[in-house]
Design a protein around this motif. Structure first.
Motif, PDB file in Angstrom:
ATOM      1  N   GLY A  49       0.795  -1.224   0.000  1.00  0.00           N
ATOM      2  CA  GLY A  49       0.000   0.000   0.000  1.00  0.00           C
ATOM      3  C   GLY A  49       0.824   1.268   0.000  1.00  0.00           C
ATOM      4  N   THR A  50       0.213   2.366   0.439  1.00  0.00           N
ATOM      5  CA  THR A  50       0.876   3.669   0.411  1.00  0.00           C
ATOM      6  C   THR A  50       2.106   3.707   1.316  1.00  0.00           C
ATOM      7  OG1 THR A  50      -0.643   4.437   2.136  1.00  0.00           O
ATOM      8  CG2 THR A  50      -1.239   4.928  -0.135  1.00  0.00           C
ATOM      9  N   ALA A  51       2.143   2.827   2.318  1.00  0.00           N
ATOM     10  CA  ALA A  51       3.301   2.792   3.224  1.00  0.00           C
ATOM     11  C   ALA A  51       3.891   1.384   3.284  1.00  0.00           C
ATOM     12  CB  ALA A  51       2.889   3.270   4.603  1.00  0.00           C
ATOM     13  N   GLY A  52       3.855   0.672   2.165  1.00  0.00           N
ATOM     14  CA  GLY A  52       4.386  -0.681   2.129  1.00  0.00           C
ATOM     15  C   GLY A  52       3.337  -1.688   2.583  1.00  0.00           C
ATOM     16  N   PHE A  53       3.790  -2.807   3.105  1.00  0.00           N
ATOM     17  CA  PHE A  53       2.877  -3.810   3.672  1.00  0.00           C
ATOM     18  C   PHE A  53       2.616  -3.449   5.129  1.00  0.00           C
ATOM     19  CE2 PHE A  53       5.261  -6.322   0.443  1.00  0.00           C
ATOM     20  CZ  PHE A  53       4.186  -6.717  -0.351  1.00  0.00           C
ATOM     21  N   ARG A  54       1.350  -3.496   5.547  1.00  0.00           N
ATOM     22  CA  ARG A  54       1.039  -3.193   6.943  1.00  0.00           C
ATOM     23  C   ARG A  54      -0.200  -3.980   7.365  1.00  0.00           C
ATOM     24  NH1 ARG A  54       1.131   2.980   8.754  1.00  0.00           N
ATOM     25  NH2 ARG A  54       3.248   2.689   7.935  1.00  0.00           N
ATOM     26  N   TYR A  55      -0.028  -4.864   8.349  1.00  0.00           N
ATOM     27  CA  TYR A  55      -1.105  -5.725   8.829  1.00  0.00           C
ATOM     28  C   TYR A  55      -0.873  -6.057  10.300  1.00  0.00           C
ATOM     29  CZ  TYR A  55      -1.918  -6.471   3.828  1.00  0.00           C
ATOM     30  OH  TYR A  55      -2.167  -6.280   2.497  1.00  0.00           O
ATOM     31  N   LYS A  56      -1.715  -6.912  10.856  1.00  0.00           N
ATOM     32  CA  LYS A  56      -1.445  -7.459  12.177  1.00  0.00           C
ATOM     33  C   LYS A  56      -0.124  -8.225  12.107  1.00  0.00           C
ATOM     34  CE  LYS A  56      -5.314  -6.014  13.940  1.00  0.00           C
ATOM     35  NZ  LYS A  56      -5.263  -4.778  14.766  1.00  0.00           N
ATOM     36  N   ALA A  57       0.684  -8.095  13.130  1.00  0.00           N
ATOM     37  CA  ALA A  57       2.032  -8.666  13.086  1.00  0.00           C
ATOM     38  C   ALA A  57       2.031 -10.178  12.878  1.00  0.00           C
ATOM     39  CB  ALA A  57       2.782  -8.320  14.369  1.00  0.00           C
ATOM     40  N   ASP A  58       0.973 -10.863  13.371  1.00  0.00           N
ATOM     41  CA  ASP A  58       0.986 -12.330  13.312  1.00  0.00           C
ATOM     42  C   ASP A  58       0.736 -12.902  11.914  1.00  0.00           C
ATOM     43  OD1 ASP A  58      -1.700 -11.752  13.083  1.00  0.00           O
ATOM     44  OD2 ASP A  58      -2.314 -12.767  14.920  1.00  0.00           O
ATOM     45  N   VAL A  59       0.467 -12.041  10.915  1.00  0.00           N
ATOM     46  CA  VAL A  59       0.294 -12.556   9.546  1.00  0.00           C
ATOM     47  C   VAL A  59       1.411 -12.071   8.624  1.00  0.00           C
ATOM     48  CG1 VAL A  59      -2.200 -12.714   9.793  1.00  0.00           C
ATOM     49  CG2 VAL A  59      -1.204 -10.641   8.786  1.00  0.00           C
ATOM     50  N   LEU A  60       2.476 -11.539   9.210  1.00  0.00           N
ATOM     51  CA  LEU A  60       3.503 -10.885   8.396  1.00  0.00           C
ATOM     52  C   LEU A  60       4.724 -11.746   8.069  1.00  0.00           C
ATOM     53  CD1 LEU A  60       3.549  -7.255   9.836  1.00  0.00           C
ATOM     54  CD2 LEU A  60       2.919  -7.921   7.527  1.00  0.00           C
ATOM     55  N   ASP A  61       4.851 -12.929   8.646  1.00  0.00           N
ATOM     56  CA  ASP A  61       6.064 -13.721   8.407  1.00  0.00           C
ATOM     57  C   ASP A  61       6.342 -13.929   6.916  1.00  0.00           C
ATOM     58  OD1 ASP A  61       5.348 -14.259  11.228  1.00  0.00           O
ATOM     59  OD2 ASP A  61       7.037 -15.649  11.136  1.00  0.00           O
ATOM     60  N   THR A  62       5.316 -14.336   6.189  1.00  0.00           N
ATOM     61  CA  THR A  62       5.491 -14.622   4.762  1.00  0.00           C
ATOM     62  C   THR A  62       5.974 -13.394   4.003  1.00  0.00           C
ATOM     63  OG1 THR A  62       3.724 -16.259   4.861  1.00  0.00           O
ATOM     64  CG2 THR A  62       4.333 -15.453   2.675  1.00  0.00           C
TER      65      THR A  62
END
Length: 546
Positions: free
Chosen positions: A24-37
């Motif tokens: 997105g506008t600031a890169g990838f940003r989500y809940k931390a527990d789905v970010l490993d991949t």
């Protein structure tokens, strides 16, 4: 590139299936527990980007800025400190989503990118990485480094915990300075403080004309700004930092910080109205990773008064416009102010009608503003939320240096203006919005102009406005045009908004999907506070029911 078995082993250790990602506008940003991949694939892509750019060092920042503590994210920084080239955002998204499907899908996409981009994986490259103070940071950096290992010729330097602007700054310096130069956060402090000292010496400023309070949002900006200011005798006793508990993870951005202050339009926890009523008191708030800043004070009645990104843009526009006239450069240098639809209508009117400045409007997100700002000799860009900077072109720097060289012995107002123009190119972090650098630049301008916060605020009066966040099942349904000021989807929703707007005085309202959260943002502006609040509430309701 690693052999298949080694690649597969790393993939299986760090990648999970079933999540769809968007850069997105600031890169990838989500809940931390789905970010490993996505951390793993970003490591791969950052390495590819470095090799594609013939070994130049790229930066990677692990942060979720103003988001809640349980969120996190990652973004790639270009060699000059700018946001990732837009065409590569698609590659980042595709690689992450292929990895989220299966190993074979990931491997196929990776090989495809190497071939399509003609990347020589035997060349050397470099990545510098840092993170903000979130609890999930160390784990996610490990996943990122595992992804970067896929390209063994790419060297990684881990700077640990930094503000986002520090990482942008160090990325730029790594590519700018000769090999072997000492590059670290101390270089950042030295460059800003050196410029500050030269500005204050030139203008005869012996001390700050007001006491400064800094709300650090319980983020990493707290210890970093204290580290820097502790190195300067000038600031001794002139400031205090509150909400600096960066090691209590749950406190990050909680009831404090730039986003809290801007959205709620009130003082953050830890700052009282009593001290802020004095003419010699000014306060500011950073966000969690210190790339945003807003200022504020309380008037004689104790009412909160916000000095946000729009106010900063107009302050800098007036200041640089005056310097250009004093230096005789008003016809040689083009200055443009870049805003988004969130800019207060009064600020745009002030820039265009009072200052006579050129104003451009872009989509939300600093990458869009930055892209527009670099087209001018002086590009001033600030989002209303306090994220922004000032960019100076090569032509600007060359012109100022040439004029200075021709007036070495000159002690006139013109010569001083030229010196100040040159010094502000060092005081301002041009790579990205920077709370610490912008703070110093604003303090310098106010000190030079001898303005109180009240005088700054009185330059124009904001139209009352309200910003709401509305949770929706699918933010991607909300599509816009005209620099995000009009909805094209869902069908018919814009017409309903237009009907509501027509019922209020000096009103406007628009809706856009958040680039960082699963929500839609509603902005409303009108002639009175009650009207702005009512309009925002009404638009929020029809969005919720759409």
């Amino acid at each position: 590139m690693l052999e298949t078995e080694a690649l597969k082993s790393l993939y299986e250790k760090h990648c999970k299936h079933g999540f769809q990602y968007i850069y997105g506008t600031a890169g990838f940003r989500y809940k931390a527990d789905v970010l490993d991949t996505v951390m793993f694939t970003t490591g791969v892509l950052a390495g590819l980007r470095s090799l594609y750019l013939n070994g130049q060092t790229v930066g990677v920042m692990v942060t979720a800025s103003h988001n809640p503590p349980e969120d996190n994210g990652v973004k790639i920084v270009e060699p000059r400190g700018e946001m990732l080239e837009q065409s590569w955002e698609k590659y980042a998204t595709e690689l992450a989503n292929c990895a989220s499907q299966s190993y074979s899908s990931f491997e196929t996409k990776l090989q495809e990118l190497v071939v399509t981009l003609k990347v020589d994986t035997k060349k050397s490259g470099g990545i510098v990485v840092a993170r903000d103070s979130r609890e999930s940071g160390p784990h996610l950096v490990s996943a990122f480094k595992a992804g970067a290992q896929v390209l063994p010729t790419v060297k990684i330097i881990d700077y640990g915990i930094l503000t986002t602007p520090q990482l942008h700054f160090l990325t730029s310096k790594t590519n700018e300075l000769p090999e072997g130069a000492e590059i670290g956060e101390q270089l950042y402090y030295q460059e800003l403080l050196s410029a500050w000292d030269q500005v204050t010496d030139l203008c005869g400023i012996k001390s700050l004309p007001f006491h400064l309070q800094i709300d650090a949002a319980n983020g990493i900006g707290g210890p970093k700004v204290m580290e820097m200011l502790s190195q300067s005798d000038f600031f001794s006793g002139a400031y205090e930092v509150v909400n600096a508990d960066w090691q209590t993870y749950a406190a990050l951005n909680h009831l404090c910080g730039a986003d809290f202050v801007k959205t709620n339009q009130k003082l953050p926890h830890g700052i009282s109205s009593s001290g802020n009523q004095a003419a010699n008191q000014i306060s500011c708030s950073f966000d969690g990773d210190a790339d945003r800043i807003v200022f504020y004070y309380c008037d004689a009645m104790g009412h909160f008064r916000l000095l946000d990104g729009d106010k900063m843009a107009t302050l800098f526009a007036k200041f640089f416009q005056d310097l250009l006239h004093q230096a005789g450069l008003q016809d040689a240098i083009e200055m443009v102010a870049v805003q988004t639809a969130y800019a207060n209508g009064s600020s745009t009117h002030h820039l265009e009608k009072v200052l006579g400045a050129t104003v451009k409007c872009t989509s939300t997100g600093v990458k869009h503003l930055h892209h527009e700002a670099v087209k001018s000799d002086i590009g001033i860009y600030f989002e209303a939320n306090g994220h922004g900077t000032v960019i100076f072109s090569t032509k600007f720097v060359d012109t100022v240096n040439q004029r200075l060289a021709a007036s070495t012995q000159d002690i006139s107002k013109s010569h001083k203006a030229l010196q100040l123009l040159k010094l502000f190119t060092k005081l301002i972090n041009q790579t990205v919005g920077d709370a610490i650098s912008d703070m110093l630049a604003v303090l310098a301008v106010l000190s030079i102009l001898n303005w109180t916060p009240q005088k700054w605020d009185q330059e124009y009066t904001d139209l009352p406005n309200r910003l709401l966040k509305v949770s929706v099942p699918d933010r991607t349904l909300f599509k816009t045009t005209n620099a995000e000021r009009q909805l094209v989807s869902p069908a018919g929703l814009q017409q309903k908004i237009d009907v509501l707007v027509s019922k209020f005085d000096k009103a406007r309202s628009f809706v856009r999907a958040s680039g960082t959260e699963d929500a839609v943002r509603v902005y409303a502006e009108a002639a009175s506070r009650a009207q702005a609040d009512s309009l925002a509430s009404m638009v929020g309701t029809i969005v919720e029911n759409s």
